[in-house]
Design a protein around this motif. Structure first.
Motif, PDB file in Angstrom:
ATOM      1  N   VAL A  40      36.556  45.071  33.766  1.00  0.00           N
ATOM      2  CA  VAL A  40      37.332  46.050  34.014  1.00  0.00           C
ATOM      3  C   VAL A  40      37.406  47.058  32.601  1.00  0.00           C
ATOM      4  O   VAL A  40      38.122  47.952  32.778  1.00  0.00           O
ATOM      5  N   MET A  41      36.892  46.593  31.415  1.00  0.00           N
ATOM      6  CA  MET A  41      37.130  47.485  30.379  1.00  0.00           C
ATOM      7  C   MET A  41      36.387  48.859  30.375  1.00  0.00           C
ATOM      8  O   MET A  41      35.349  48.858  31.055  1.00  0.00           O
ATOM      9  N   THR A  42      36.953  49.695  29.533  1.00  0.00           N
ATOM     10  CA  THR A  42      36.048  50.933  29.371  1.00  0.00           C
ATOM     11  C   THR A  42      35.302  50.699  28.257  1.00  0.00           C
ATOM     12  O   THR A  42      36.033  50.693  27.169  1.00  0.00           O
ATOM     13  N   ALA A  43      33.984  51.204  28.376  1.00  0.00           N
ATOM     14  CA  ALA A  43      33.260  51.386  27.332  1.00  0.00           C
ATOM     15  C   ALA A  43      32.179  52.356  27.548  1.00  0.00           C
ATOM     16  O   ALA A  43      31.937  52.621  28.548  1.00  0.00           O
ATOM     17  N   PRO A  44      31.888  53.110  26.222  1.00  0.00           N
ATOM     18  CA  PRO A  44      32.179  53.058  24.904  1.00  0.00           C
ATOM     19  C   PRO A  44      33.728  53.462  24.810  1.00  0.00           C
ATOM     20  O   PRO A  44      34.234  54.359  25.725  1.00  0.00           O
ATOM     21  N   VAL A  45      34.253  52.945  23.735  1.00  0.00           N
ATOM     22  CA  VAL A  45      35.431  53.398  23.535  1.00  0.00           C
ATOM     23  C   VAL A  45      35.677  54.621  22.762  1.00  0.00           C
ATOM     24  O   VAL A  45      34.844  54.921  21.970  1.00  0.00           O
ATOM     25  N   VAL A  46      36.703  55.454  23.218  1.00  0.00           N
ATOM     26  CA  VAL A  46      36.906  56.505  22.325  1.00  0.00           C
ATOM     27  C   VAL A  46      37.679  56.179  20.987  1.00  0.00           C
ATOM     28  O   VAL A  46      38.857  55.454  21.333  1.00  0.00           O
TER      29      VAL A  46
ATOM     30  N   ARG B 131      46.410  49.917  31.193  1.00  0.00           N
ATOM     31  CA  ARG B 131      46.781  49.679  32.565  1.00  0.00           C
ATOM     32  C   ARG B 131      46.344  50.297  33.584  1.00  0.00           C
ATOM     33  O   ARG B 131      46.263  50.010  34.972  1.00  0.00           O
ATOM     34  N   ARG B 132      45.902  51.659  33.419  1.00  0.00           N
ATOM     35  CA  ARG B 132      45.642  52.469  34.283  1.00  0.00           C
ATOM     36  C   ARG B 132      44.236  51.879  34.976  1.00  0.00           C
ATOM     37  O   ARG B 132      43.916  52.089  36.176  1.00  0.00           O
ATOM     38  N   ASP B 133      43.113  51.442  33.985  1.00  0.00           N
ATOM     39  CA  ASP B 133      42.124  50.601  34.513  1.00  0.00           C
ATOM     40  C   ASP B 133      42.221  49.423  35.494  1.00  0.00           C
ATOM     41  O   ASP B 133      41.741  49.338  36.293  1.00  0.00           O
ATOM     42  N   LEU B 134      43.336  48.638  35.223  1.00  0.00           N
ATOM     43  CA  LEU B 134      43.556  47.566  35.968  1.00  0.00           C
ATOM     44  C   LEU B 134      44.031  48.188  37.380  1.00  0.00           C
ATOM     45  O   LEU B 134      43.723  47.628  38.325  1.00  0.00           O
ATOM     46  N   MET B 135      44.857  49.313  37.343  1.00  0.00           N
ATOM     47  CA  MET B 135      45.601  49.995  38.523  1.00  0.00           C
ATOM     48  C   MET B 135      44.227  50.478  39.498  1.00  0.00           C
ATOM     49  O   MET B 135      44.233  50.171  40.528  1.00  0.00           O
ATOM     50  N   GLY B 136      43.211  50.999  38.906  1.00  0.00           N
ATOM     51  CA  GLY B 136      42.208  51.373  39.598  1.00  0.00           C
ATOM     52  C   GLY B 136      41.200  50.426  40.087  1.00  0.00           C
ATOM     53  O   GLY B 136      40.914  50.362  41.293  1.00  0.00           O
ATOM     54  N   ILE B 137      41.248  49.150  39.604  1.00  0.00           N
ATOM     55  CA  ILE B 137      40.704  48.047  40.309  1.00  0.00           C
ATOM     56  C   ILE B 137      41.439  47.605  41.635  1.00  0.00           C
ATOM     57  O   ILE B 137      40.786  47.157  42.539  1.00  0.00           O
TER      58      ILE B 137
ATOM     59  N   THR C 121      35.383  36.378  41.861  1.00  0.00           N
ATOM     60  CA  THR C 121      34.865  37.252  40.604  1.00  0.00           C
ATOM     61  C   THR C 121      34.700  38.721  41.059  1.00  0.00           C
ATOM     62  O   THR C 121      34.537  39.454  40.058  1.00  0.00           O
ATOM     63  N   VAL C 122      35.022  38.795  42.288  1.00  0.00           N
ATOM     64  CA  VAL C 122      35.049  40.450  42.648  1.00  0.00           C
ATOM     65  C   VAL C 122      36.064  41.295  42.165  1.00  0.00           C
ATOM     66  O   VAL C 122      37.271  40.850  42.575  1.00  0.00           O
ATOM     67  N   PRO C 123      35.977  42.362  41.616  1.00  0.00           N
ATOM     68  CA  PRO C 123      36.823  43.377  41.393  1.00  0.00           C
ATOM     69  C   PRO C 123      37.763  43.723  42.373  1.00  0.00           C
ATOM     70  O   PRO C 123      37.155  43.968  43.495  1.00  0.00           O
ATOM     71  N   GLY C 124      39.209  43.536  42.413  1.00  0.00           N
ATOM     72  CA  GLY C 124      40.020  43.948  43.518  1.00  0.00           C
ATOM     73  C   GLY C 124      40.557  42.924  44.242  1.00  0.00           C
ATOM     74  O   GLY C 124      41.485  43.012  45.166  1.00  0.00           O
ATOM     75  N   VAL C 125      39.809  41.630  44.270  1.00  0.00           N
ATOM     76  CA  VAL C 125      40.189  40.742  44.966  1.00  0.00           C
ATOM     77  C   VAL C 125      41.560  39.982  44.360  1.00  0.00           C
ATOM     78  O   VAL C 125      41.673  39.726  43.156  1.00  0.00           O
ATOM     79  N   VAL C 126      42.622  40.021  45.379  1.00  0.00           N
ATOM     80  CA  VAL C 126      44.002  39.581  44.834  1.00  0.00           C
ATOM     81  C   VAL C 126      43.868  38.041  44.926  1.00  0.00           C
ATOM     82  O   VAL C 126      44.548  37.392  44.104  1.00  0.00           O
ATOM     83  N   ARG C 127      43.558  37.420  45.935  1.00  0.00           N
ATOM     84  CA  ARG C 127      43.593  36.098  46.322  1.00  0.00           C
ATOM     85  C   ARG C 127      42.437  35.923  47.328  1.00  0.00           C
ATOM     86  O   ARG C 127      42.288  36.586  48.233  1.00  0.00           O
ATOM     87  N   VAL C 128      42.094  34.559  47.371  1.00  0.00           N
ATOM     88  CA  VAL C 128      41.080  34.057  48.265  1.00  0.00           C
ATOM     89  C   VAL C 128      41.635  33.136  49.147  1.00  0.00           C
ATOM     90  O   VAL C 128      42.304  31.911  48.668  1.00  0.00           O
ATOM     91  N   VAL C 129      41.621  32.863  50.674  1.00  0.00           N
ATOM     92  CA  VAL C 129      42.449  31.936  51.483  1.00  0.00           C
ATOM     93  C   VAL C 129      41.047  31.778  52.406  1.00  0.00           C
ATOM     94  O   VAL C 129      40.252  32.234  52.757  1.00  0.00           O
TER      95      VAL C 129
END
Length: 198
Positions: free
Chosen positions: A6-12, A126-132, A187-195
């Motif tokens: 989820v990280m932004t790279a390269p970094v400003v 926080r914006r990166d996490l919201m994007g996911i 492991t998939v980005p955006g998955v909140v829970r698995v049932v």
């Protein structure tokens, strides 16, 4: 999910001796809320946020007061080094995103640098996490199906449904395959829970 996903790279980044005005331009033009601060040997020595850069930059407007505004007691800070936060909380690339979220919530920080050994590898806001979290269910389903197909032949018959980020896994699989599918889906980005509906 791991931080590196989820990280932004390269970094400003900004140099510690850059002027506050220059740093304001960097953050504004790059549409970011914070940047790691580097010394002249490219080592991270702090982080500077929008709020840090606003400190002391505005003077009182006499039109807003019935009497003349008081003169400032001291000159505003000139360099990033004067306004940055020096003790930076960081995370590692392979840390769990859940630990990162916990760090943000307990400390109130909005951006956290990501380290790989002693090197700056990225940053998560926080914006990166919201994007996911904003990934739509259809995209999450497609990503889960692709991951199951690519990573394990045992999970090929697993059926996937997604609603509000919650992944439902079902199908004619044995217990071992169900466990593998569960781990892969998480492991998939955006998955909140698995049932696993019965």
């Amino acid at each position: 999910m791991l931080v590196r996903e989820v990280m932004t790279a390269p970094v400003v980044t900004v140099p510690a001796e850059q002027t506050v005005k220059q740093a304001v331009h960097v953050l504004y033009e790059r549409d970011i809320t914070a940047a790691p601060v580097l010394d002249d040997e490219d080592r991270m020595v702090g982080i500077v946020s929008e709020m840090d850069l606003l400190r002391g930059e505005f003077e009182a407007d006499p039109r807003a007061y019935a009497r003349p505004a008081a003169e400032p007691e001291s000159a505003p800070p000139a360099t990033v080094a004067e306004v940055m936060t020096p003790n930076v909380r960081t995370v590692r690339e392979n840390d769990d995103v859940l630990d990162l979220v916990d760090l943000m919530m307990t400390t109130g920080v909005k951006s956290v640098p990501v380290m790989s050994g002693s090197e700056l590898a990225g940053i998560v806001s926080r914006r990166d996490l919201m994007g996911i979290l904003a990934h739509g269910d259809e995209r999450i389903r497609d990503d889960v199906v692709a991951a199951l197909r690519d990573l394990s032949a045992e999970t090929m018959t697993t059926r996937v449904a997604v609603h509000d980020g919650i992944v439902e896994l079902s199908g004619d699989t044995d217990e071992r395959a169900a466990r593998i599918a569960d781990v892969i889906a998480r492991t998939v980005p955006g998955v909140v829970r698995v049932v696993h509906p019965r």
